[in-house]
Scaffold this motif. Structure first.
Motif, PDB file in Angstrom:
ATOM      1  N   ARG A  43       0.843  -1.214   0.000  1.00 49.11           N
ATOM      2  CA  ARG A  43       0.000   0.000   0.000  1.00 49.11           C
ATOM      3  C   ARG A  43       0.866   1.247   0.000  1.00 49.11           C
ATOM      4  NH1 ARG A  43      -3.246  -2.552   4.159  1.00 49.11           N
ATOM      5  NH2 ARG A  43      -2.385  -1.107   5.673  1.00 49.11           N
ATOM      6  N   LYS A  44       1.899   1.223   0.794  1.00 44.22           N
ATOM      7  CA  LYS A  44       2.785   2.384   0.889  1.00 44.22           C
ATOM      8  C   LYS A  44       3.414   2.709  -0.467  1.00 44.22           C
ATOM      9  CE  LYS A  44       6.229   4.196   4.040  1.00 44.22           C
ATOM     10  NZ  LYS A  44       7.093   3.940   5.164  1.00 44.22           N
ATOM     11  N   GLN A  45       3.669   1.677  -1.264  1.00 47.60           N
ATOM     12  CA  GLN A  45       4.307   1.860  -2.570  1.00 47.60           C
ATOM     13  C   GLN A  45       3.350   2.386  -3.629  1.00 47.60           C
ATOM     14  OE1 GLN A  45       5.773  -2.051  -3.344  1.00 47.60           O
ATOM     15  NE2 GLN A  45       7.464  -1.896  -1.907  1.00 47.60           N
ATOM     16  N   VAL A  46       2.043   2.121  -3.486  1.00 48.93           N
ATOM     17  CA  VAL A  46       1.103   2.462  -4.553  1.00 48.93           C
ATOM     18  C   VAL A  46       0.038   3.490  -4.170  1.00 48.93           C
ATOM     19  CG1 VAL A  46       1.415   0.235  -5.695  1.00 48.93           C
ATOM     20  CG2 VAL A  46      -0.458   0.529  -4.058  1.00 48.93           C
ATOM     21  N   ILE A  47       0.023   3.929  -2.927  1.00 49.02           N
ATOM     22  CA  ILE A  47      -1.077   4.799  -2.489  1.00 49.02           C
ATOM     23  C   ILE A  47      -1.124   6.121  -3.249  1.00 49.02           C
ATOM     24  CG2 ILE A  47       0.132   5.876  -0.541  1.00 49.02           C
ATOM     25  CD1 ILE A  47      -2.738   5.336   0.888  1.00 49.02           C
ATOM     26  N   ASP A  48       0.025   6.709  -3.565  1.00 51.49           N
ATOM     27  CA  ASP A  48       0.030   7.987  -4.288  1.00 51.49           C
ATOM     28  C   ASP A  48      -0.491   7.818  -5.710  1.00 51.49           C
ATOM     29  OD1 ASP A  48       1.107   9.519  -2.133  1.00 51.49           O
ATOM     30  OD2 ASP A  48       3.049   8.634  -2.558  1.00 51.49           O
ATOM     31  N   LYS A  49      -0.145   6.713  -6.331  1.00 50.15           N
ATOM     32  CA  LYS A  49      -0.652   6.411  -7.676  1.00 50.15           C
ATOM     33  C   LYS A  49      -2.175   6.232  -7.616  1.00 50.15           C
ATOM     34  CE  LYS A  49       0.139   2.307  -9.291  1.00 50.15           C
ATOM     35  NZ  LYS A  49       0.729   1.113  -9.904  1.00 50.15           N
ATOM     36  N   GLU A  50      -2.667   5.537  -6.602  1.00 46.06           N
ATOM     37  CA  GLU A  50      -4.109   5.329  -6.461  1.00 46.06           C
ATOM     38  C   GLU A  50      -4.830   6.646  -6.148  1.00 46.06           C
ATOM     39  OE1 GLU A  50      -5.713   2.590  -7.382  1.00 46.06           O
ATOM     40  OE2 GLU A  50      -3.698   1.940  -7.943  1.00 46.06           O
ATOM     41  N   ALA A  51      -4.194   7.507  -5.355  1.00 49.86           N
ATOM     42  CA  ALA A  51      -4.779   8.828  -5.085  1.00 49.86           C
ATOM     43  C   ALA A  51      -4.857   9.638  -6.382  1.00 49.86           C
ATOM     44  CB  ALA A  51      -3.962   9.568  -4.030  1.00 49.86           C
ATOM     45  N   ALA A  52      -3.838   9.535  -7.237  1.00 56.89           N
ATOM     46  CA  ALA A  52      -3.860  10.228  -8.535  1.00 56.89           C
ATOM     47  C   ALA A  52      -5.018   9.716  -9.387  1.00 56.89           C
ATOM     48  CB  ALA A  52      -2.525  10.044  -9.264  1.00 56.89           C
ATOM     49  N   VAL A  53      -5.276   8.410  -9.334  1.00 59.35           N
ATOM     50  CA  VAL A  53      -6.413   7.838 -10.072  1.00 59.35           C
ATOM     51  C   VAL A  53      -7.716   8.450  -9.571  1.00 59.35           C
ATOM     52  CG1 VAL A  53      -7.758   5.729 -10.469  1.00 59.35           C
ATOM     53  CG2 VAL A  53      -5.264   5.667 -10.653  1.00 59.35           C
ATOM     54  N   LEU A  54      -7.885   8.542  -8.261  1.00 59.37           N
ATOM     55  CA  LEU A  54      -9.118   9.103  -7.699  1.00 59.37           C
ATOM     56  C   LEU A  54      -9.280  10.582  -8.062  1.00 59.37           C
ATOM     57  CD1 LEU A  54      -9.138   7.373  -4.210  1.00 59.37           C
ATOM     58  CD2 LEU A  54     -10.578   6.839  -6.180  1.00 59.37           C
ATOM     59  N   ILE A  55      -8.190  11.323  -8.025  1.00 58.75           N
ATOM     60  CA  ILE A  55      -8.228  12.742  -8.412  1.00 58.75           C
ATOM     61  C   ILE A  55      -8.672  12.865  -9.865  1.00 58.75           C
ATOM     62  CG2 ILE A  55      -6.783  14.775  -8.892  1.00 58.75           C
ATOM     63  CD1 ILE A  55      -5.055  13.813  -6.424  1.00 58.75           C
ATOM     64  N   LEU A  56      -8.002  12.134 -10.742  1.00 63.13           N
ATOM     65  CA  LEU A  56      -8.312  12.225 -12.164  1.00 63.13           C
ATOM     66  C   LEU A  56      -9.709  11.702 -12.464  1.00 63.13           C
ATOM     67  CD1 LEU A  56      -7.540  12.921 -15.044  1.00 63.13           C
ATOM     68  CD2 LEU A  56      -6.312  10.728 -15.186  1.00 63.13           C
ATOM     69  N   GLN A  57     -10.098  10.597 -11.854  1.00 57.69           N
ATOM     70  CA  GLN A  57     -11.423  10.040 -12.139  1.00 57.69           C
ATOM     71  C   GLN A  57     -12.531  10.990 -11.702  1.00 57.69           C
ATOM     72  OE1 GLN A  57     -11.917   6.948 -13.896  1.00 57.69           O
ATOM     73  NE2 GLN A  57     -13.798   8.107 -14.188  1.00 57.69           N
ATOM     74  N   SER A  58     -12.373  11.641 -10.561  1.00 56.71           N
ATOM     75  CA  SER A  58     -13.407  12.600 -10.125  1.00 56.71           C
ATOM     76  C   SER A  58     -13.468  13.790 -11.079  1.00 56.71           C
ATOM     77  CB  SER A  58     -13.177  13.047  -8.685  1.00 56.71           C
ATOM     78  OG  SER A  58     -12.004  13.801  -8.551  1.00 56.71           O
ATOM     79  N   TYR A  59     -12.323  14.218 -11.584  1.00 55.95           N
ATOM     80  CA  TYR A  59     -12.275  15.296 -12.578  1.00 55.95           C
ATOM     81  C   TYR A  59     -12.988  14.872 -13.861  1.00 55.95           C
ATOM     82  CZ  TYR A  59     -10.317  18.532 -16.009  1.00 55.95           C
ATOM     83  OH  TYR A  59     -10.156  19.442 -17.028  1.00 55.95           O
ATOM     84  N   LEU A  60     -12.676  13.673 -14.357  1.00 50.64           N
ATOM     85  CA  LEU A  60     -13.300  13.173 -15.594  1.00 50.64           C
ATOM     86  C   LEU A  60     -14.812  13.033 -15.430  1.00 50.64           C
ATOM     87  CD1 LEU A  60     -10.725  10.366 -16.516  1.00 50.64           C
ATOM     88  CD2 LEU A  60     -10.937  12.628 -17.584  1.00 50.64           C
ATOM     89  N   ASP A  61     -15.239  12.521 -14.274  1.00 53.23           N
ATOM     90  CA  ASP A  61     -16.678  12.355 -14.016  1.00 53.23           C
ATOM     91  C   ASP A  61     -17.393  13.704 -14.012  1.00 53.23           C
ATOM     92  OD1 ASP A  61     -16.206   9.636 -13.811  1.00 53.23           O
ATOM     93  OD2 ASP A  61     -16.341   9.601 -11.609  1.00 53.23           O
ATOM     94  N   LYS A  62     -16.787  14.683 -13.382  1.00 52.16           N
ATOM     95  CA  LYS A  62     -17.381  16.024 -13.315  1.00 52.16           C
ATOM     96  C   LYS A  62     -17.481  16.628 -14.720  1.00 52.16           C
ATOM     97  CE  LYS A  62     -18.277  20.041 -11.208  1.00 52.16           C
ATOM     98  NZ  LYS A  62     -19.606  20.496 -11.107  1.00 52.16           N
ATOM     99  N   LYS A  63     -16.428  16.505 -15.507  1.00 48.86           N
ATOM    100  CA  LYS A  63     -16.445  17.047 -16.868  1.00 48.86           C
ATOM    101  C   LYS A  63     -17.492  16.350 -17.729  1.00 48.86           C
ATOM    102  CE  LYS A  63     -13.447  20.193 -16.356  1.00 48.86           C
ATOM    103  NZ  LYS A  63     -13.902  21.577 -16.348  1.00 48.86           N
ATOM    104  N   ARG A  64     -17.633  15.043 -17.551  1.00 45.75           N
ATOM    105  CA  ARG A  64     -18.632  14.295 -18.316  1.00 45.75           C
ATOM    106  C   ARG A  64     -20.052  14.744 -17.927  1.00 45.75           C
ATOM    107  NH1 ARG A  64     -16.339   9.811 -17.888  1.00 45.75           N
ATOM    108  NH2 ARG A  64     -17.480   8.858 -16.191  1.00 45.75           N
ATOM    109  N   MET A  65     -20.266  14.967 -16.637  1.00 46.38           N
ATOM    110  CA  MET A  65     -21.589  15.440 -16.181  1.00 46.38           C
ATOM    111  C   MET A  65     -21.876  16.830 -16.733  1.00 46.38           C
ATOM    112  SD  MET A  65     -23.103  13.098 -14.525  1.00 46.38           S
ATOM    113  CE  MET A  65     -24.386  13.964 -13.677  1.00 46.38           C
ATOM    114  N   GLU A  66     -20.862  17.690 -16.736  1.00 44.59           N
ATOM    115  CA  GLU A  66     -21.049  19.037 -17.287  1.00 44.59           C
ATOM    116  C   GLU A  66     -21.383  18.996 -18.759  1.00 44.59           C
ATOM    117  OE1 GLU A  66     -17.400  21.057 -16.321  1.00 44.59           O
ATOM    118  OE2 GLU A  66     -18.064  21.484 -14.270  1.00 44.59           O
ATOM    119  N   SER A  67     -20.738  18.109 -19.520  1.00 40.74           N
ATOM    120  CA  SER A  67     -21.016  18.035 -20.956  1.00 40.74           C
ATOM    121  C   SER A  67     -22.414  17.457 -21.201  1.00 40.74           C
ATOM    122  CB  SER A  67     -19.948  17.223 -21.690  1.00 40.74           C
ATOM    123  OG  SER A  67     -20.024  15.862 -21.359  1.00 40.74           O
ATOM    124  N   LYS A  68     -22.879  16.550 -20.361  1.00 39.49           N
ATOM    125  CA  LYS A  68     -24.255  16.028 -20.492  1.00 39.49           C
ATOM    126  C   LYS A  68     -25.269  17.121 -20.208  1.00 39.49           C
ATOM    127  CE  LYS A  68     -23.600  11.157 -19.493  1.00 39.49           C
ATOM    128  NZ  LYS A  68     -23.868  10.050 -18.559  1.00 39.49           N
TER     129      LYS A  68
END
Length: 145
Positions: free
Chosen positions: A117-142
Motif C-alpha cells: 500500500r505504501k508503494q502504490v497509495i500515491d498512484k491510487e490517489a492520482a487515479v481518484l483525483i483524475l477520475q473525479s475530474y473526468l466524471d465532473k467534466k462528463r456530467m457538465e457536458s451532459k
C-alpha cells in the motif's frame, strides 16, 4: 484526448492517465524525487506526457475538510504552475480532499499488504483525483446537451 492526473507529495508524485476518450483513469506509476533534484521529476513527467500524448494535466489541490488551503496547497499550486510553464499545456487544480484516505480504504478492501500500500497509495490517489475530474467534466457536458 488524454489527461494526466498528478498527486503531488513531499517526496513522491502519483501519476494517472485517462483513456483516449477521457472516461476512465488508470494508475501509471509513483515517481520518487528529492527537492533539490526536481528536474528529474519534471524529466519523468515530460517523458510520460510524450509517451501517452497528454494534452492537459490535473494536479490535486489539498484542502482540509472545511475547504481551507494549507502550506501543502501552496506547494501544489507552485508545482502546477511549473508544469504549465515547462510543458506549455493546460493545467487545472482539482480538490483532492480525502483522496489518500479513500485510496487507503480501497487498497485495504483489496487486501493489499501495508508494505505494498505504501508503494502504490500515491498512484491510487492520482487515479481518484483524475477520475473525479473526468466524471465532473462528463456530467457538465451532459448538462450542456
Amino acid at each position: 484526448m488524454r489527461i494526466m492526473g498528478l498527486d503531488f507529495g513531499t517526496v513522491t508524485v502519483g501519476v494517472a492517465i485517462s483513456d483516449p476518450l477521457g472516461w476512465t483513469a488508470q494508475g501509471i506509476e509513483t515517481v520518487h524525487y528529492v527537492e533539490h533534484k526536481k528536474n528529474l521529476l519534471f524529466d519523468r513527467i515530460g517523458e510520460l506526457i510524450q509517451e501517452y500524448g497528454v494534452e492537459s494535466v490535473v494536479v490535486g489541490l489539498p484542502r482540509d475538510l472545511i475547504g481551507t488551503e494549507s502550506e501543502r496547497a501552496l506547494a501544489s499550486r507552485s508545482f502546477a504552475k511549473s508544469v504549465r510553464r515547462k510543458f506549455k499545456i493546460p493545467v487545472e487544480l482539482w480538490d483532492e480532499r480525502l483522496t489518500t484516505m479513500a485510496a487507503e480504504r480501497i487498497l485495504i478492501a483489496a487486501d493489499v499488504s501495508r508494505k505494498k500500500r505504501k508503494q502504490v497509495i500515491d498512484k491510487e490517489a492520482a487515479v481518484l483525483i483524475l477520475q473525479s475530474y473526468l466524471d465532473k467534466k462528463r456530467m457538465e457536458s451532459k448538462n450542456d446537451e
